[in-house]
Design a protein around this motif. Structure first.
Motif, short mmCIF file in Angstrom:
data_model
loop_
_atom_site.label_atom_id
_atom_site.label_comp_id
_atom_site.label_asym_id
_atom_site.label_seq_id
_atom_site.Cartn_x
_atom_site.Cartn_y
_atom_site.Cartn_z
N UNK A 102 14.01 -5.40 0.92
CA UNK A 102 14.36 -4.02 0.64
C UNK A 102 13.06 -3.21 0.61
N UNK A 103 12.97 -2.22 1.48
CA UNK A 103 11.76 -1.41 1.58
C UNK A 103 11.87 -0.18 0.69
N UNK A 104 10.80 0.05 -0.07
CA UNK A 104 10.73 1.17 -1.01
C UNK A 104 9.41 1.90 -0.76
N UNK A 105 9.46 3.22 -0.67
CA UNK A 105 8.25 4.03 -0.53
C UNK A 105 7.51 4.03 -1.87
N UNK A 106 6.32 3.45 -1.89
CA UNK A 106 5.57 3.24 -3.13
C UNK A 106 5.13 4.57 -3.78
N UNK A 131 9.70 -4.77 -0.65
CA UNK A 131 8.46 -4.43 0.04
C UNK A 131 8.17 -2.95 -0.22
N UNK A 132 7.06 -2.70 -0.90
CA UNK A 132 6.63 -1.31 -1.11
C UNK A 132 5.81 -0.89 0.10
N UNK A 133 6.21 0.21 0.73
CA UNK A 133 5.55 0.69 1.95
C UNK A 133 4.63 1.88 1.65
N UNK A 134 3.81 2.21 2.65
CA UNK A 134 2.97 3.42 2.65
C UNK A 134 1.89 3.41 1.56
N UNK A 135 1.37 2.23 1.23
CA UNK A 135 0.33 2.12 0.19
C UNK A 135 -0.95 2.86 0.59
N UNK A 136 -1.20 2.99 1.89
CA UNK A 136 -2.41 3.68 2.35
C UNK A 136 -2.41 5.15 1.95
N UNK A 137 -1.25 5.71 1.68
CA UNK A 137 -1.16 7.13 1.30
C UNK A 137 -1.61 7.36 -0.15
N UNK A 138 -1.72 6.26 -0.92
CA UNK A 138 -2.08 6.38 -2.34
C UNK A 138 -3.43 5.75 -2.69
N UNK A 139 -3.81 4.73 -1.97
CA UNK A 139 -4.97 3.93 -2.37
C UNK A 139 -4.49 2.73 -3.16
N UNK A 163 10.66 -11.13 -6.14
CA UNK A 163 9.27 -11.03 -5.66
C UNK A 163 9.06 -9.66 -5.00
N UNK A 164 7.82 -9.21 -4.98
CA UNK A 164 7.55 -7.95 -4.27
C UNK A 164 6.20 -7.99 -3.58
N UNK A 165 6.07 -7.12 -2.58
CA UNK A 165 4.87 -7.04 -1.76
C UNK A 165 4.48 -5.58 -1.61
N UNK A 166 3.19 -5.31 -1.54
CA UNK A 166 2.69 -3.94 -1.31
C UNK A 166 2.09 -3.92 0.08
N UNK A 167 2.54 -2.95 0.90
CA UNK A 167 2.13 -2.95 2.30
C UNK A 167 1.64 -1.59 2.76
N UNK A 168 0.89 -1.65 3.84
CA UNK A 168 0.53 -0.46 4.61
C UNK A 168 0.60 -0.84 6.08
N UNK A 169 1.48 -0.19 6.81
CA UNK A 169 1.59 -0.47 8.25
C UNK A 169 0.35 0.01 8.98
N UNK A 170 -0.29 1.03 8.46
CA UNK A 170 -1.49 1.60 9.08
C UNK A 170 -2.66 0.60 8.97
N UNK A 171 -2.83 0.01 7.79
CA UNK A 171 -3.97 -0.88 7.56
C UNK A 171 -3.64 -2.37 7.71
#
Length: 191
Positions: A102-106, A131-139, A163-171
């Motif tokens: 399940x993708x969630x915008x972090x 899966x938390x997405x868009x982590x690059x937008x926050x740091x 379980x959960x994961x923090x992701x950035x598609x950009x990085x």
């Protein structure tokens, strides 16, 4: 392969990992990042583009399944209901499905629609991870604290957190963690 219903999905018994989230959560970008294939899942500025159950065969071992997003307000009631039925049918009836991501915008606090979906998976005994997405937008620090706060909110009803994961598609952040998690599950199934 793309299918409008669960009973039209591939007929083999390879494990399937479904990816789902609210419209515009970055699902296509994440799938393309995981597969290192830019145009695999179609990205779009317009949310709600995925309307079918899309199977991608990975290393001839397992399927990555791209499901339509939920909660897109600009759809007609009929289309929205049809998609809900298709998603529920696939998630609840597909025996090859071993995990739903399940993708969630972090960047956002817990949204009601995401929480309801996660609770529904739990109540339906469907194995899933977040899966938390868009982590690059926050740091990294803020992304980590937002994800922890989101997960903490689950404790009001959940005994054991998924379980959960923090992701950035950009990085490319989180890619190895997710693929290792899938590999672990596949190894367990083989045994």
């Amino acid at each position: 392969m793309s299918a409008p219903r669960a009973d039209m999905c591939p007929k083999d018994d390879k494990p399937e990992y479904a990816f789902i989230g609210r419209s515009n959560v970055g699902k296509s970008s994440l799938i393309n990042m995981l597969c290192r294939h830019k145009g695999l899942a179609k990205t779009s500025a317009t949310p709600g583009k995925t309307l079918l159950i899309n199977h991608f065969l990975i290393n001839n071992e397992w399927y990555l399944v791209d499901l339509p997003g939920y909660g897109y307000a600009k759809r007609s009631k009929t289309v929205a209901n049809k998609l809900e039925q298709m998603i529920a049918g696939y998630i609840l009836q597909r025996q090859q499905l071993v995990n739903t991501f399940v993708l969630i915008d972090v960047r956002h606090e817990q949204q009601k629609i995401d929480r309801e979906f996660v609770d529904w998976l739990g109540e339906s005994n469907v194995p899933f991870a977040i899966i938390f997405t868009k982590a690059d937008k926050l740091g990294p620090v803020k992304a980590k604290s937002n994800a922890a706060a989101w997960m903490n909110c689950l404790k009001d009803r959940w005994e054991t957190l998924p379980p959960y994961f923090i992701t950035s598609s950009v990085k490319g952040t989180g890619r190895d963690d997710i693929l290792n998690y899938i590999e672990e599950i596949n190894n367990t199934i083989e045994k």
